[in-house]
Scaffold this active site. Structure first.
Site, short mmCIF file in Angstrom:
data_model
loop_
_atom_site.label_atom_id
_atom_site.label_comp_id
_atom_site.label_asym_id
_atom_site.label_seq_id
_atom_site.Cartn_x
_atom_site.Cartn_y
_atom_site.Cartn_z
N HIS A 132 2.58 -7.25 4.31
CA HIS A 132 1.25 -6.89 4.45
C HIS A 132 0.85 -7.20 5.83
CE1 HIS A 132 0.04 -5.67 0.46
NE2 HIS A 132 1.20 -6.45 -0.11
N GLU B 5 1.67 -11.99 5.00
CA GLU B 5 0.61 -11.23 5.84
C GLU B 5 1.09 -11.54 7.29
OE1 GLU B 5 -1.86 -9.54 4.88
OE2 GLU B 5 -2.56 -10.07 3.01
N HIS C 133 0.67 -1.12 0.05
CA HIS C 133 -0.04 0.04 -0.03
C HIS C 133 0.78 1.22 -0.09
CE1 HIS C 133 -3.25 -2.71 0.58
NE2 HIS C 133 -2.64 -3.30 1.46
N GLU D 238 -2.51 0.34 7.76
CA GLU D 238 -1.65 -0.70 7.19
C GLU D 238 -0.30 -0.24 6.59
OE1 GLU D 238 -1.76 -4.92 4.36
OE2 GLU D 238 -3.58 -3.48 4.23
#
Length: 426
Positions: free
Chosen positions: A326, A390, A258, A273
């Site tokens: 992430h 993740e 992101h 995030e």
């Protein structure tokens, strides 16, 4: 009794006909429009699979596969997932798909997030700008804009030519990832299989139609292969995998997920995030550099980088490993789900994923959810060995507290570094 038998017979016939119609409709689907107010996108064709994202009513999704009355669809962010066929309707995609167009709006042409004047503006195109039209429907053209799908008013563009017309000097080659890959007679899963290709087989790309590459088979026939089962390289070279045996000799690309106008997920305590991934990337970078490794970040501050731009960094620097960072989140904010997961796409990258996941499992105080296949753009469209991590759930308060802890970032850095060192040593 005769009437009852007749009723059962008619009812059975209607059910069979409905099933046939549904099957035919699914086989012919090119794109679907979401009918439910909110539709879950899952990582497999069934209700037992995890929800990876959600789409809203009216959104149009391009169909790239079908199984068990579920559609595999391409999302606006480049990722793919599965949606229930009974919650969407088929929609036609015009012949303008995959064409080059020229903007002809003197006052500038708004690029919008949805096919509606009420949707947000992503930017402005000027007269003479050239764009690639993905599809066209109801007076709107879907285009690629800064690495993402977007929409413009089709009245202000002029279709010039199909993008399947490729200059010979620009031809690239593709390499098959897995054995028994299908080469089909047309760019669709319903196309007849005219050749089976094995891992490592190489073909020159003759053209592009949607998510399919046009190639010439070994017998000289025109065939099509799906872009999600191949690696693409230049005409003169094939995609190569790492031959590095020491972490100190390796080039590692870290990808903080992101950034900029894409904040990612948000935790209950306000954790964003995009900020958490950047802090984590810098911690990992510092630890890797202590081993002598060359480390490159796809971004080192808060800025938007397209998914394609991220993978191009790996290709440009011939990275020995690409690691995308992430933090997960569930829409229903289920706090019981927590832990870290490692994703890979190509079977060639399974060893890298397992090595990093094993080390993270040994160092982090959270549940290890394992290494698994994930259809994410940055791992699917990467010419270099790639994984996506993740590293916790922002929807879990316990995980969110860990994510904001410098000690947790240190543990992540240790785990990733150890996993990479073991991967290169073996």
């Amino acid at each position: 009794m005769k009437n009852k038998f007749l009723f059962i017979t008619v009812l059975s016939a209607l059910l069979i006909a409905a099933g046939i119609i549904t099957t035919i409709a699914m086989a012919n689907a090119n794109a679907v429009r979401v009918q439910a107010e909110v539709l879950n996108v899952r990582n497999g064709p069934g209700l037992a699979y995890d929800v990876t994202s959600q789409v809203r009513k009216g959104e149009v999704l391009r169909v790239i596969g079908e199984e068990n009355k579920w559609y595999k669809v391409r999302l606006d962010n480049g990722n793919s997932g599965w949606v229930a066929s009974w919650l969407v309707e088929n929609t036609d995609v015009s012949a303008a798909s995959n064409s080059v167009a020229i903007v002809n709006s003197e006052d500038g042409l708004n690029v919008r997030s949805k096919p509606s004047t009420d949707s947000s503006s992503l930017g402005i195109l000027n007269t003479g700008d050239q764009i690639n039209v993905v599809s066209e429907q109801n007076g709107w053209a879907q285009i690629q804009y800064k690495g993402q799908n977007a929409w413009v008013n089709a009245s202000y563009i002029t279709i010039r030519e199909s993008t399947t017309k490729v200059d010979q000097s620009d031809l690239q080659s593709l390499t098959i990832r897995d054995d028994s890959t299908n080469i089909r007679s047309k760019p669709d899963l319903s196309g007849q299989v005219i050749e089976k290709a094995n891992s490592g087989n190489s073909y020159e790309i003759q053209g592009v139609q949607g998510d399919w590459y046009q190639v010439q088979t070994t017998k000289g026939q025109t065939g099509y292969v799906a872009n999600w089962v191949v690696d693409v390289g230049t005409k003169s070279e094939k995609p190569t995998k790492s031959k590095t045996t020491k972490l100190s000799e390796a080039t590692i690309v870290l990808d903080p997920g992101h950034g900029g106008n894409d904040p990612g997920a948000k935790g209950a305590n306000g954790t964003i995030e995009k900020k958490a991934t950047l802090k984590t990337a810098k911690a990992i970078k510092a630890r890797l550099e202590q081993t002598g490794a060359k480390v490159i970040l796809t971004r080192d501050h808060d800025e938007y980088i397209s998914l394609r731009g991220r993978t191009k960094v790996a290709s440009k620097h011939n990275a020995d490993a690409f690691v995308s960072l992430h933090f997960d989140s569930l829409e229903n904010e289920d706090e019981s789900v927590s832990g870290q997961t490692t994703y890979y796409y190509s079977s060639a990258d399974k060893g890298l994923a397992k090595s990093i996941n094993r080390s993270l499992g040994n160092t982090l105080p959270t549940t290890n959810r394992g290494a698994r296949v994930g259809d994410f753009y940055v791992v699917r469209e990467n010419s270099q060995p790639a994984v996506l991590l993740e590293l916790g759930y922002l929807s879990s308060k316990a995980d969110e507290n860990n994510i904001n802890s410098s000690s947790y970032r240190t543990q992540i850095a240790e785990g990733v570094t150890e996993g990479l060192a073991n991967y290169f040593a073996n």
